[in-house]
Design an enzyme around this catalytic site. Structure first.
Site, PDB file in Angstrom:
ATOM      1  N   ASN A   1      15.726 -65.690   9.723  1.00  0.00           N
ATOM      2  CA  ASN A   1      14.627 -66.225   8.913  1.00  0.00           C
ATOM      3  C   ASN A   1      15.070 -67.314   7.949  1.00  0.00           C
ATOM      4  O   ASN A   1      14.277 -68.159   7.559  1.00  0.00           O
ATOM      5  CB  ASN A   1      13.930 -65.103   8.141  1.00  0.00           C
ATOM      6  CG  ASN A   1      14.887 -64.132   7.499  1.00  0.00           C
ATOM      7  OD1 ASN A   1      15.740 -63.555   8.160  1.00  0.00           O
ATOM      8  ND2 ASN A   1      14.756 -63.950   6.206  1.00  0.00           N
TER       9      ASN A   1
ATOM     10  N   GLY B   1       2.241 -60.181  12.052  1.00  0.00           N
ATOM     11  CA  GLY B   1       1.116 -61.099  12.196  1.00  0.00           C
ATOM     12  C   GLY B   1       1.170 -62.302  11.271  1.00  0.00           C
ATOM     13  O   GLY B   1       0.903 -63.433  11.687  1.00  0.00           O
ATOM     14  N   HIS B   2       1.560 -62.057  10.006  1.00  0.00           N
ATOM     15  CA  HIS B   2       1.402 -63.146   9.035  1.00  0.00           C
ATOM     16  C   HIS B   2       2.411 -64.274   9.189  1.00  0.00           C
ATOM     17  O   HIS B   2       2.331 -65.279   8.481  1.00  0.00           O
ATOM     18  CB  HIS B   2       1.382 -62.595   7.600  1.00  0.00           C
ATOM     19  CG  HIS B   2       2.687 -62.116   7.066  1.00  0.00           C
ATOM     20  ND1 HIS B   2       3.407 -62.830   6.147  1.00  0.00           N
ATOM     21  CD2 HIS B   2       3.394 -60.990   7.273  1.00  0.00           C
ATOM     22  CE1 HIS B   2       4.503 -62.166   5.822  1.00  0.00           C
ATOM     23  NE2 HIS B   2       4.509 -61.033   6.497  1.00  0.00           N
TER      24      HIS B   2
ATOM     25  N   THR C   1      -6.083 -44.811  11.009  1.00  0.00           N
ATOM     26  CA  THR C   1      -7.191 -45.610  11.541  1.00  0.00           C
ATOM     27  C   THR C   1      -6.756 -47.067  11.632  1.00  0.00           C
ATOM     28  O   THR C   1      -6.145 -47.612  10.714  1.00  0.00           O
ATOM     29  CB  THR C   1      -8.439 -45.456  10.650  1.00  0.00           C
ATOM     30  OG1 THR C   1      -8.781 -44.074  10.639  1.00  0.00           O
ATOM     31  CG2 THR C   1      -9.611 -46.271  11.171  1.00  0.00           C
TER      32      THR C   1
ATOM     33  N   CYS D   1      17.209 -63.748  -7.643  1.00  0.00           N
ATOM     34  CA  CYS D   1      17.652 -63.339  -8.963  1.00  0.00           C
ATOM     35  C   CYS D   1      17.888 -61.838  -8.969  1.00  0.00           C
ATOM     36  O   CYS D   1      16.946 -61.064  -8.930  1.00  0.00           O
ATOM     37  CB  CYS D   1      16.591 -63.713  -9.985  1.00  0.00           C
ATOM     38  SG  CYS D   1      17.237 -63.765 -11.629  1.00  0.00           S
TER      39      CYS D   1
ATOM     40  N   GLN E   1      10.600 -63.990  13.443  1.00  0.00           N
ATOM     41  CA  GLN E   1      10.589 -65.455  13.333  1.00  0.00           C
ATOM     42  C   GLN E   1      10.557 -66.130  14.703  1.00  0.00           C
ATOM     43  O   GLN E   1      10.241 -67.310  14.798  1.00  0.00           O
ATOM     44  CB  GLN E   1      11.806 -65.941  12.540  1.00  0.00           C
ATOM     45  CG  GLN E   1      11.871 -65.408  11.109  1.00  0.00           C
ATOM     46  CD  GLN E   1      10.756 -65.938  10.210  1.00  0.00           C
ATOM     47  OE1 GLN E   1      10.063 -66.912  10.546  1.00  0.00           O
ATOM     48  NE2 GLN E   1      10.548 -65.300   9.070  1.00  0.00           N
TER      49      GLN E   1
END
Ligand code: PLP
Length: 399
Positions: A151, A200-201, A237, A325, A179
């Protein structure tokens, strides 16, 4: 002018995805498990989405696709399952550059549950050594988990070959393809890969939906037990809007896959050349010959990635830095450290990640802005003298 170049962190939903999923918030609100018409309509939409994901992954059967809530869940499920079904085997092999959703779980299992963990190192370009991998494989290996593409750098790993090698010793092979999915052609039915995770995102579907591919016939233990959803393999669900959105996103990803290696890659290459030509003491990290077409991870020596990001944000440019950080000190990412990038360079890495929605104008904006930001920040850097670095610069082996 703004430029969104953080698509490895998350992507915008494709407009077609939004149109496809919206009715499932309102008129098509049924529970897919219900016996009535409200339910069966939704069940049909889930079936279509499953088939789209099956096609994107080149899986033999749609029943090999399990919908989850995210890739972190898919990774956790795959790893726990592989270890439970092979109780006699106690060794895990993974790489030093995995996402924490794999690496931190593997380390936890080694520390608290008695597994032996082999972490494969990478070289300066982020590549794995297959001879080293082979030497670690044995009848004791329960699981190998290696990401398809990194990534941070976009470096691609030889997972097809590695899966074959794992099969040779009877170990389960899992790949985190978060990726790679949608960018790299995947054909699972002709591979030895047993399990695969995607999210998905990262491919223009909503957040909160993931997939676990489970090869037919592979023994399996669910992580979430409860209802009979997903054939009893993942209770809960269904996230119907997420699933429908992912189905449409998978269809679009197949349709647009070529663009990733033509338009997107050309824009990425233009960004790299445009920035590097104007910026001394900067270099691209990762394997230049074998990486994703959308990712440009650039190390700017003698400055902090965080400072660069703040200035980029001010200029309307969204990107990511390779440092995080932690406990008050800025630590370079584990990926940069694994590649042996020295602190003076690793601290100043910035990842620009494109998508098929990235425009020429966005890249122009980056090329016009980034070199100025770097030059200004260097003037303030304690490592920078009157006209150049105050200490020796790092030369990557392939520069
Ligand atoms: N694996 C990789 C390689 C990733 O890049 C990410 C997200 O950045 C994940 C796993 C986690 O995905 P999710 O947000 O769906 O849990």
């Amino acid at each position: 002018m703004t430029a969104y170049l953080d698509n490895n962190a998350t992507t915008a939903c494709a407009p077609e995805v939004v149109s496809a999923l919206l009715p499932f918030f309102s008129e098509q609100f049924g529970n897919p498990s219900s016996m009535h018409e409200f339910g069966s309509k939704v069940e049909g939409a889930i079936r279509n989405a499953r088939s789209e994901v099956q096609q994107l992954l080149g899986a033999a059967l749609d029943s090999e696709i399990i919908f989850t809530s995210c890739a972190s869940e898919s990774n956790n499920t795959a790893i726990h399952s592989a270890l439970k079904v092979q109780a006699g085997r106690k060794e895990i092999i993974t790489s030093a550059v995995e996402h924490p959703a794999v690496l931190s779980l593997c380390k936890y299992l080694a520390e608290h549950e008695g597994y032996t963990l082999h972490i494969l190192p990478v070289d300066g370009r982020g590549r794995l050594n297959l001879a080293h991998y082979e030497s670690l494989l044995s009848e004791r290996t329960a699981l190998v988990s290696i990401m398809w593409a990194n990534n941070e750098t976009g470096t691609l790993f030889p997972v097809l070959k590695m899966a074959e090698m794992a099969k040779g010793v009877g170990a389960i092979f899992h790949t985190d393809a978060v990726q790679a999915a949608g960018k790299v052609p995947i054909n699972l039915k002709d591979s030895a890969i047993d399990m695969l995770s995607l999210s998905g995102h990262k491919l223009h579907a909503p957040k909160g939906i993931g997939v676990l591919y489970l090869r037919r016939g592979l023994r399996y233990r669910p992580l979430l037990r409860g209802g009979h959803q997903e054939r009893g393999r993942r209770a809960g669900t269904e996230n119907v809007t997420g699933i429908v959105g992912l189905g449409e996103a998978a269809r679009l990803a197949r349709e647009h896959m070529n663009e990733e290696w033509t338009t997107v890659k050309r824009l990425r290459d233009r960004l790299e050349v445009g920035v590097l030509l104007q910026t001394p003491y900067a270099f691209v990290t990762g394997d230049p010959d074998n990486r994703l077409p959308n990712t440009a991870n650039i190390a700017f020596e003698y400055i902090e990635g965080e400072a660069i990001l703040l200035h980029l944000n001010h200029a309307g440019i969204a990107a990511s830095s390779g440092s995080a950080c932690t406990s008050g000190s800025l630590e370079p990412s584990h990926v940069m450290r694994a590649m042996g990038i020295p602190y003076t360079a690793a601290h100043g890495t910035v990842r620009f990640s494109l998508s098929r929605y990235t425009t020429e104008a966005e890249i122009d904006h980056v090329i016009a802005t980034v070199p100025k930001i770097i030059a200004n920040l260097r003037k303030l850097s304690p490592y920078w003298g009157e006209s150049g670095p105050a200490q020796k610069a790092f030369q990557p082996e392939y520069a």
